[in-house]
Design a protein around this motif. Structure first.
Motif, PDB file in Angstrom:
ATOM      1  N   ALA A  97       0.838  -1.203   0.000  1.00 49.56           N
ATOM      2  CA  ALA A  97       0.000   0.000   0.000  1.00 49.56           C
ATOM      3  C   ALA A  97       0.871   1.250   0.000  1.00 49.56           C
ATOM      4  O   ALA A  97       0.614   2.206  -0.749  1.00 49.56           O
ATOM      5  N   ALA A  98       1.907   1.258   0.840  1.00 50.92           N
ATOM      6  CA  ALA A  98       2.802   2.412   0.891  1.00 50.92           C
ATOM      7  C   ALA A  98       3.538   2.605  -0.430  1.00 50.92           C
ATOM      8  O   ALA A  98       3.721   3.737  -0.905  1.00 50.92           O
ATOM      9  N   GLN A  99       3.947   1.500  -1.043  1.00 50.14           N
ATOM     10  CA  GLN A  99       4.649   1.589  -2.324  1.00 50.14           C
ATOM     11  C   GLN A  99       3.742   2.158  -3.404  1.00 50.14           C
ATOM     12  O   GLN A  99       4.165   3.002  -4.212  1.00 50.14           O
ATOM     13  N   ILE A 100       2.487   1.703  -3.437  1.00 50.11           N
ATOM     14  CA  ILE A 100       1.536   2.218  -4.428  1.00 50.11           C
ATOM     15  C   ILE A 100       1.295   3.703  -4.185  1.00 50.11           C
ATOM     16  O   ILE A 100       1.206   4.501  -5.122  1.00 50.11           O
ATOM     17  N   GLY A 101       1.205   4.087  -2.911  1.00 52.14           N
ATOM     18  CA  GLY A 101       1.045   5.504  -2.591  1.00 52.14           C
ATOM     19  C   GLY A 101       2.207   6.332  -3.104  1.00 52.14           C
ATOM     20  O   GLY A 101       2.009   7.433  -3.641  1.00 52.14           O
ATOM     21  N   ASP A 102       3.419   5.821  -2.957  1.00 55.34           N
ATOM     22  CA  ASP A 102       4.595   6.530  -3.471  1.00 55.34           C
ATOM     23  C   ASP A 102       4.518   6.691  -4.986  1.00 55.34           C
ATOM     24  O   ASP A 102       4.899   7.733  -5.540  1.00 55.34           O
ATOM     25  N   SER A 103       4.028   5.659  -5.658  1.00 52.62           N
ATOM     26  CA  SER A 103       3.908   5.718  -7.119  1.00 52.62           C
ATOM     27  C   SER A 103       2.898   6.776  -7.549  1.00 52.62           C
ATOM     28  O   SER A 103       3.150   7.552  -8.485  1.00 52.62           O
ATOM     29  N   PHE A 104       1.756   6.835  -6.871  1.00 49.68           N
ATOM     30  CA  PHE A 104       0.759   7.847  -7.210  1.00 49.68           C
ATOM     31  C   PHE A 104       1.288   9.252  -6.932  1.00 49.68           C
ATOM     32  O   PHE A 104       0.991  10.190  -7.674  1.00 49.68           O
ATOM     33  N   ALA A 105       2.078   9.395  -5.875  1.00 48.05           N
ATOM     34  CA  ALA A 105       2.668  10.703  -5.580  1.00 48.05           C
ATOM     35  C   ALA A 105       3.627  11.118  -6.683  1.00 48.05           C
ATOM     36  O   ALA A 105       3.645  12.283  -7.108  1.00 48.05           O
ATOM     37  N   ALA A 106       4.429  10.178  -7.162  1.00 50.13           N
ATOM     38  CA  ALA A 106       5.412  10.499  -8.197  1.00 50.13           C
ATOM     39  C   ALA A 106       4.759  10.763  -9.544  1.00 50.13           C
ATOM     40  O   ALA A 106       5.058  11.762 -10.212  1.00 50.13           O
ATOM     41  N   TYR A 107       3.855   9.888  -9.953  1.00 53.40           N
ATOM     42  CA  TYR A 107       3.246  10.020 -11.282  1.00 53.40           C
ATOM     43  C   TYR A 107       2.193  11.124 -11.342  1.00 53.40           C
ATOM     44  O   TYR A 107       1.931  11.683 -12.416  1.00 53.40           O
ATOM     45  N   GLY A 108       1.588  11.438 -10.197  1.00 53.46           N
ATOM     46  CA  GLY A 108       0.500  12.416 -10.199  1.00 53.46           C
ATOM     47  C   GLY A 108       0.882  13.778  -9.681  1.00 53.46           C
ATOM     48  O   GLY A 108       0.008  14.596  -9.375  1.00 53.46           O
ATOM     49  N   ARG A 109       2.168  14.069  -9.593  1.00 45.63           N
ATOM     50  CA  ARG A 109       2.629  15.322  -8.962  1.00 45.63           C
ATOM     51  C   ARG A 109       2.152  16.567  -9.696  1.00 45.63           C
ATOM     52  O   ARG A 109       2.071  17.646  -9.100  1.00 45.63           O
ATOM     53  N   HIS A 110       1.818  16.468 -10.984  1.00 46.68           N
ATOM     54  CA  HIS A 110       1.394  17.642 -11.745  1.00 46.68           C
ATOM     55  C   HIS A 110      -0.105  17.644 -12.045  1.00 46.68           C
ATOM     56  O   HIS A 110      -0.568  18.447 -12.857  1.00 46.68           O
ATOM     57  N   THR A 111      -0.852  16.751 -11.406  1.00 52.66           N
ATOM     58  CA  THR A 111      -2.271  16.619 -11.751  1.00 52.66           C
ATOM     59  C   THR A 111      -3.204  17.361 -10.798  1.00 52.66           C
ATOM     60  O   THR A 111      -4.367  17.592 -11.138  1.00 52.66           O
ATOM     61  N   GLY A 112      -2.747  17.691  -9.605  1.00 50.88           N
ATOM     62  CA  GLY A 112      -3.623  18.306  -8.619  1.00 50.88           C
ATOM     63  C   GLY A 112      -4.536  17.322  -7.925  1.00 50.88           C
ATOM     64  O   GLY A 112      -5.396  17.717  -7.129  1.00 50.88           O
ATOM     65  N   LEU A 113      -4.358  16.034  -8.192  1.00 54.41           N
ATOM     66  CA  LEU A 113      -5.183  15.007  -7.564  1.00 54.41           C
ATOM     67  C   LEU A 113      -4.624  14.647  -6.186  1.00 54.41           C
ATOM     68  O   LEU A 113      -3.418  14.689  -5.964  1.00 54.41           O
ATOM     69  N   LYS A 114      -5.526  14.284  -5.276  1.00 51.66           N
ATOM     70  CA  LYS A 114      -5.121  13.881  -3.936  1.00 51.66           C
ATOM     71  C   LYS A 114      -5.261  12.372  -3.779  1.00 51.66           C
ATOM     72  O   LYS A 114      -6.209  11.772  -4.288  1.00 51.66           O
ATOM     73  N   HIS A 115      -4.321  11.791  -3.052  1.00 50.52           N
ATOM     74  CA  HIS A 115      -4.438  10.370  -2.722  1.00 50.52           C
ATOM     75  C   HIS A 115      -4.105  10.182  -1.246  1.00 50.52           C
ATOM     76  O   HIS A 115      -3.339  10.952  -0.663  1.00 50.52           O
ATOM     77  N   GLU A 116      -4.687   9.158  -0.661  1.00 55.39           N
ATOM     78  CA  GLU A 116      -4.418   8.818   0.734  1.00 55.39           C
ATOM     79  C   GLU A 116      -4.184   7.318   0.836  1.00 55.39           C
ATOM     80  O   GLU A 116      -4.759   6.530   0.079  1.00 55.39           O
ATOM     81  N   VAL A 117      -3.343   6.937   1.793  1.00 56.68           N
ATOM     82  CA  VAL A 117      -3.046   5.530   2.045  1.00 56.68           C
ATOM     83  C   VAL A 117      -3.484   5.198   3.464  1.00 56.68           C
ATOM     84  O   VAL A 117      -3.123   5.900   4.412  1.00 56.68           O
ATOM     85  N   ILE A 118      -4.285   4.140   3.613  1.00 49.79           N
ATOM     86  CA  ILE A 118      -4.710   3.726   4.951  1.00 49.79           C
ATOM     87  C   ILE A 118      -4.424   2.241   5.138  1.00 49.79           C
ATOM     88  O   ILE A 118      -4.655   1.423   4.253  1.00 49.79           O
ATOM     89  N   PHE A 119      -3.888   1.906   6.306  1.00 46.80           N
ATOM     90  CA  PHE A 119      -3.636   0.514   6.658  1.00 46.80           C
ATOM     91  C   PHE A 119      -3.584   0.395   8.171  1.00 46.80           C
ATOM     92  O   PHE A 119      -3.491   1.390   8.899  1.00 46.80           O
ATOM     93  N   GLY A 120      -3.664  -0.832   8.656  1.00 54.09           N
ATOM     94  CA  GLY A 120      -3.677  -1.077  10.078  1.00 54.09           C
ATOM     95  C   GLY A 120      -2.285  -1.065  10.677  1.00 54.09           C
ATOM     96  O   GLY A 120      -1.287  -0.862   9.995  1.00 54.09           O
ATOM     97  N   GLY A 121      -2.230  -1.259  11.994  1.00 55.75           N
ATOM     98  CA  GLY A 121      -0.947  -1.293  12.683  1.00 55.75           C
ATOM     99  C   GLY A 121      -0.455   0.060  13.139  1.00 55.75           C
ATOM    100  O   GLY A 121       0.581   0.157  13.804  1.00 55.75           O
ATOM    101  N   VAL A 122      -1.172   1.110  12.778  1.00 59.74           N
ATOM    102  CA  VAL A 122      -0.826   2.473  13.191  1.00 59.74           C
ATOM    103  C   VAL A 122      -2.111   3.173  13.636  1.00 59.74           C
ATOM    104  O   VAL A 122      -3.218   2.687  13.397  1.00 59.74           O
ATOM    105  N   SER A 123      -1.973   4.330  14.257  1.00 57.08           N
ATOM    106  CA  SER A 123      -3.139   5.088  14.692  1.00 57.08           C
ATOM    107  C   SER A 123      -4.005   5.486  13.503  1.00 57.08           C
ATOM    108  O   SER A 123      -3.499   5.867  12.444  1.00 57.08           O
TER     109      SER A 123
END
Length: 455
Positions: free
Chosen positions: A88-114
């Motif tokens: 999940a974190a890796q996919i989030g990094d990919s969306f951040a890199a590929y979508g940096r000029h799009t103005g789109l927002k993405h969020e990553v959620i998973f367990g094990g953290v608050s």
């Protein structure tokens, strides 16, 4: 073929140029045009083939083209469901890199953290949600996740979802998704249960199959070391020191075994740590970060935890314990030799694991060379099992036409698959343009695409 020829928009191409990507991998070249046209998709590809970009790039393109019409609060328009926190974190990094000029927002959620920061982000709104099943269902039940406006659903690593026991959670999520959606289904293998799941959630899907699981990358040099179990640690230390390996991923069969192996390596003066499902999220992230930065020489992992580990220039993978599932061997050694780079995969085989080796060689249709060494098991065969006879090739598959959705019905010509009606708004896409469902059930949006090229 280049990314420009796939019809991606300028903001996406600009981000790819920044990342240094010019030529799409086979899974990307075949999948991107299909997704841009709005088809449902089954993508079969082993790890390391560029699968994440195969769905991330066209999703970003589609959402960006319509983003100017999305004013105010950002509803979740794309959901990507994936089995592990690392992936999940890796996919989030990919969306951040590929979508940096799009103005789109993405969020990553998973367990094990608050959940607090995740809930805060969801309250603000996001276009793209990347989630693991457990945390997603938890936040849905608490009323923090709403999927009424979902347009695209991606189920990633479907076979691993099955292996990890998430299949029932996945079905719970699917039951609340809008019927009128585009679904992208990715898996390395298609066992019976995964095939049945695909049939229930996809509508006349296109199918792309690249580098099936029975194949290993030609760029990976594979070898076998016959060794008694009690001598495996001495052999590992010997190889790490004699071959001057700077960084390697070592696979253990169990979580306890991974911890014990990392502990013994530390005693031998080798910088090592373990990563598996029982570790806290913070410990896993710290270990992975240290490994990527070169602070650790060895990262010991179990099969499940290794999904999502993407380390540039990883030259070696060592199977300390040989997997009893042949496909897992292919996934493991796929962590090296990625994107055309060379890699080395070493496998330790004790007496009990010789049957596993035989199954692996049968699957990959290749005899793996045996290497002599100081800790050699004298009872082992001098050479590996005979290589299996070559298997016959696979027949081709037919492809398919377009898609039209509207007024509670969708139709598609020329593709095989499950028929049926889906309720919802209107969306139609063709090679020359797209018309997507309008807000509030009335309007229609169209966007001329860049040139499309057949893969």
């Amino acid at each position: 073929m280049t990314f420009e020829q796939l019809g991606l928009s300028e903001p996406i191409l600009k981000a790819l140029a920044t990342e240094g990507y010019t030529t799409p991998t086979p899974i990307q070249a075949q999948s991107i045009p299909i997704v841009l046209k709005g088809y449902d998709l089954i993508g079969l590809a082993q790890t390391g083939t560029g699968k994440t970009a195969a769905f991330a790039l066209p999703i970003l393109d589609i959402l960006h083209e319509d983003n100017r019409n999305q004013k105010g609060y950002k509803h979740i328009r794309t959901l990507i469901l994936t089995p592990t926190r690392e992936l999940a974190a890796q996919i989030g990094d990919s969306f951040a890199a590929y979508g940096r000029h799009t103005g789109l927002k993405h969020e990553v959620i998973f367990g094990g953290v608050s959940q607090v920061p995740q809930v805060q982000s969801l309250r603000i709104g996001t276009d793209i949600l990347i989630a693991t099943p457990g945390r997603l269902l938890d936040l849905m039940n608490q009323g923090y996740v709403h999927l009424d406006y979902l347009e695209i659903f991606v189920l990633d690593e479907a076979d691993r979802m099955l292996d990890m026991g998430f299949i029932h959670d996945v079905k719970k999520v699917i039951r609340v998704l809008p019927d009128d959606r585009q679904t992208l289904f990715f898996s390395a293998t298609m066992p019976k249960e995964v095939t049945e799941l695909a049939q229930t959630i996809l509508y006349k899907p296109e199918r792309v199959e690249v580098a099936p699981v029975s194949s290993t990358a030609e760029t990976v040099d594979q070898s076998v070391y016959y060794v008694n179990g009690k001598d495996k640690m001495d052999l590992l230390v010997h190889i790490l020191t004699e071959q001057k390996i700077a960084r390697t991923l070592v696979f253990a069969r169990t979580k306890h075994g991974a911890d014990k192996l990392a502990k013994n390596l530390k005693k031998a003066g080798i910088r090592a740590d373990a990563i598996h499902g029982d570790k806290s999220q913070g410990a896993r992230q710290n270990a992975l970060a240290s490994f990527k930065e070169g602070k650790l020489k060895v990262l010991v992992a179990t099969d499940i935890a290794a999904r999502g580990i993407d380390v540039d220039a990883l030259t070696h993978v060592i199977n300390y314990d040989l997997p009893n599932i042949p496909e897992s061997y292919v996934h493991r050694i796929g962590r090296t030799g990625r994107a055309g780079a060379s890699g080395i995969a070493l496998s330790f085989v004790n007496g009990e694991e010789r049957a596993y080796l035989k199954d692996i060689q049968k699957l990959i249709n290749k005899q793996i060379p045996v290497i002599a060494h100081p800790y050699e098991d004298k009872s082992a065969p001098v050479a590996g099992d005979a290589a299996p006879k070559p298997q016959g090739g696979r027949g081709g598959r037919g492809g398919g036409g377009g898609r039209n959705r509207g007024g509670g019905q969708r139709s598609q010509g020329g593709s095989s698959g499950n028929g049926g009606a889906r309720s919802g708004g209107h969306r139609a896409r063709s090679g020359e343009g797209r018309a997507q469902r309008g807000g509030g059930g009335g309007g229609q949006r169209s966007q001329q695409s860049s040139q499309q090229a057949a893969s």
